[in-house]
Design an enzyme around this catalytic site. Structure first.
Site, PDB file in Angstrom:
ATOM      1  N   LYS A  79       0.843  -1.192   0.000  1.00 44.42           N
ATOM      2  CA  LYS A  79       0.000   0.000   0.000  1.00 44.42           C
ATOM      3  C   LYS A  79       0.882   1.246   0.000  1.00 44.42           C
ATOM      4  O   LYS A  79       1.889   1.289   0.720  1.00 44.42           O
ATOM      5  CB  LYS A  79      -0.898  -0.041   1.244  1.00 44.42           C
ATOM      6  CG  LYS A  79      -1.860   1.116   1.386  1.00 44.42           C
ATOM      7  CD  LYS A  79      -2.721   0.916   2.627  1.00 44.42           C
ATOM      8  CE  LYS A  79      -3.723   2.014   2.845  1.00 44.42           C
ATOM      9  NZ  LYS A  79      -4.604   1.733   3.998  1.00 44.42           N
ATOM     10  N   SER A 148      -9.300   1.645   3.111  1.00 43.51           N
ATOM     11  CA  SER A 148      -8.425   2.462   2.302  1.00 43.51           C
ATOM     12  C   SER A 148      -7.387   1.666   1.513  1.00 43.51           C
ATOM     13  O   SER A 148      -6.766   2.209   0.608  1.00 43.51           O
ATOM     14  CB  SER A 148      -7.676   3.453   3.210  1.00 43.51           C
ATOM     15  OG  SER A 148      -6.906   2.758   4.185  1.00 43.51           O
ATOM     16  N   SER A 172      -9.794  -0.834   7.063  1.00 46.08           N
ATOM     17  CA  SER A 172      -9.157  -0.690   5.752  1.00 46.08           C
ATOM     18  C   SER A 172      -8.440  -1.906   5.206  1.00 46.08           C
ATOM     19  O   SER A 172      -7.957  -1.874   4.076  1.00 46.08           O
ATOM     20  CB  SER A 172      -8.177   0.480   5.791  1.00 46.08           C
ATOM     21  OG  SER A 172      -8.864   1.684   5.972  1.00 46.08           O
TER      22      SER A 172
END
Lengths: 434, 67
Positions: A79, A148, A172
């Protein structure tokens, strides 16, 4: 190529050891697959093509000399809030610009030591909050992949990579895993190192893993936590599970109906599934989480917001501004309650092997949102380990997922329980976008 | 009912703070977030603390002994 992109994490070092596969061949196949699928999916913020191929070639030379590491040749997506030396950590936030990170985050360094190949950075919502990333859901491009860790969930689902790392401050990791039909595992708070990861709310932030099976989650987790030993399966009898009625009542009807069917399957396989209510109001847990998260975000972003107000997405900016208005008394009160609620829930969870609930209140909604965080945020607040296992499809063909939660620190046991549950559940086919 | 009244009071406090700090235009944009936070703060503060029964010493959550 089709066979290569389907390989599990665990299979890759095995095949390399048996000389049936090279790391270079696998990286090339995945890069080619990303080139074909990512113009639509948009899971990747940055691909380190040259770096990945160089590392794969180095690992192939190592394998030729007889050394095969636990994650030898396993391509991984990170990420884009996690530092990778030489690559920018943009986090979807323009002021962070293109300055490359000077060093690997600790988790990245550990993955590299274990033989993983960093393929690149996956898209995140802006600074890991709630303004949607460009990523599409591989099951339906008009739906959100969740957030996210949007790119991490979508990339693993679309077979672009067998392993990705994300972060979770509310929901997330587990929510994108559920929406994208992959396994998402959030270990206990503090068990995976956050050094070199852009924080959102520092007492709530966790790292988590995206893979396509519980076995892979356990394999990677144990490799990362080398001091632990884990062999699957270790349960001597079917697990005892607490089916959390509070969340069934909050879920959309199709999700509640699905989870009852999952519970029935588990019972038929021998599990003891008892319907229970949490000893505390879910609304209180969520209120405590909301106050702590926004207060920490407000503090963290105070100077950055003053310098770059227009660079903020609307949701992040609003949350940061409201976070700066929270009275200190309310924050301190919330922190005290967090501790009390943690102890209460720990006693509650100790009655069984794990709690059972839907991972999300519904299937993936439209792309204007990243979805409902309530079903995951409760466990983030308490720091307990939680795992999302794909468990079916809606009538519209979107993934549904089952969440299992255990006591703080009982990560190994949760993985054993999840492995048992996964064997009972129907596996999902690859998503249509692949 | 008491929580609802407190939530309204908290909304007024937060809304006034937002106007003073960010201006009335931003405060208007923040209305929904402010209302959600007012409800959360009211809910949190409706739970009494007990420093007699619960140790006043705070540990990070990962260090709390729950064995």
């Amino acid at each position: 190529m089709t066979a290569l992109i389907q390989l599990s994490v665990r299979e890759i070092p095995l095949r390399i050891r048996q000389r049936e596969l090279s790391a270079t061949e696998l990286v090339q196949a995945l890069l080619e697959w990303i080139d074909r699928t990512d113009p639509t999916l948009q899971a990747w913020a940055e691909i380190d093509r040259d770096g990945a191929l160089r590392e794969a070639e180095r690992l192939d030379r190592l394998a030729t000399r007889g050394t095969v590491l636990p994650l030898h040749g396993v391509p991984v997506g990170l990420k884009d809030v996690i530092d990778v030396a030489g690559l920018p950590t943009r986090a979807g936030f323009a002021p962070l610009s293109d300055r490359p990170a000077q060093a690997d985050a600790t988790i990245v360094a550990r993955l590299r030591e274990l033989g993983a190949v960093v393929l690149g950075k996956t898209h995140t919502t802006q600074l890991a909050f709630a303004d949607p990333a460009p990523t599409r859901n591989p099951w339906n491009p008009e739906r959100t992949p969740g957030g996210s860790s949007s790119g991490s969930g979508a990339a693993v689902a679309a077979r672009q990579v067998p392993l990705a790392v994300g972060t979770q401050t509310a929901g997330s990791v587990l929510r994108p895993a559920a929406y994208c039909g992959v396994v998402g595992f959030k270990p206990s708070l503090g068990w995976l190192p956050l050094d070199g990861v852009i924080p959102l709310a520092w007492t709530l932030d966790h790292l988590g893993l995206f893979v396509r099976s519980v076995e892979d989650a356990a394999y990677v987790y144990v490799a990362l936590c080398a001091h632990q030993r884990l062999e699957l399966p270790l349960l001597t009898e079917p697990p005892r599970l607490l089916l959390l009625v509070d969340f069934l009542e909050l879920a959309e009807p199709e999700v509640a109906e699905h989870l009852l069917d999952v519970a029935r399957r588990f019972r038929e396989a021998g599990a003891r599934v008892e319907e229970r209510r949490l000893p505390v109001d879910v609304g209180l847990l969520l209120a405590v989480h909301h106050v702590i998260m926004l207060a920490e975000m407000g503090a963290l972003h105070q100077q950055m917001l003053e310098r770059h107000p227009d660079a903020y997405g609307p949701r992040l900016r609003s949350a940061v501004e409201v976070g700066q208005l929270i009275p200190s008394g309310a924050l301190l009160h919330a922190r005290r309650l967090r501790r009390r609620l943690g102890a209460l829930l720990d006693t509650f969870l100790a009655q069984a092997d794990a709690a059972l609930l839907p991972t999300a209140s519904g299937p993936a909604p439209g792309r204007e949102t990243t979805g409902d965080r309530r079903f995951q945020a409760v466990w983030t607040l308490l720091g307990t380990p939680a795992i999302s296992v794909p468990s079916g499809l809606t009538r519209d063909g979107l993934p549904l997922a089952t969440q299992l939660v255990a006591r703080y620190g009982h990560d190994r046991h949760l993985l054993h329980v999840a492995a048992w549950c996964e064997r009972i559940l129907p596996g999902l086919p690859p998503p249509p976008l692949t | 009912m008491a929580t609802e009244r407190t939530s309204d009071q908290w909304f007024t406090i937060l809304r006034t703070s937002a106007e003073l700090r960010f201006g009335s235009e931003r405060a208007a944009v923040l209305t929904d977030e402010l209302r959600a936070m007012a409800e959360a703060v009211a809910r949190v503060l409706s739970e009494p603390l007990n420093f007699h029964a619960e140790s006043p010493v705070d540990f990070p959550i990962e260090r709390v002994d729950r064995s």
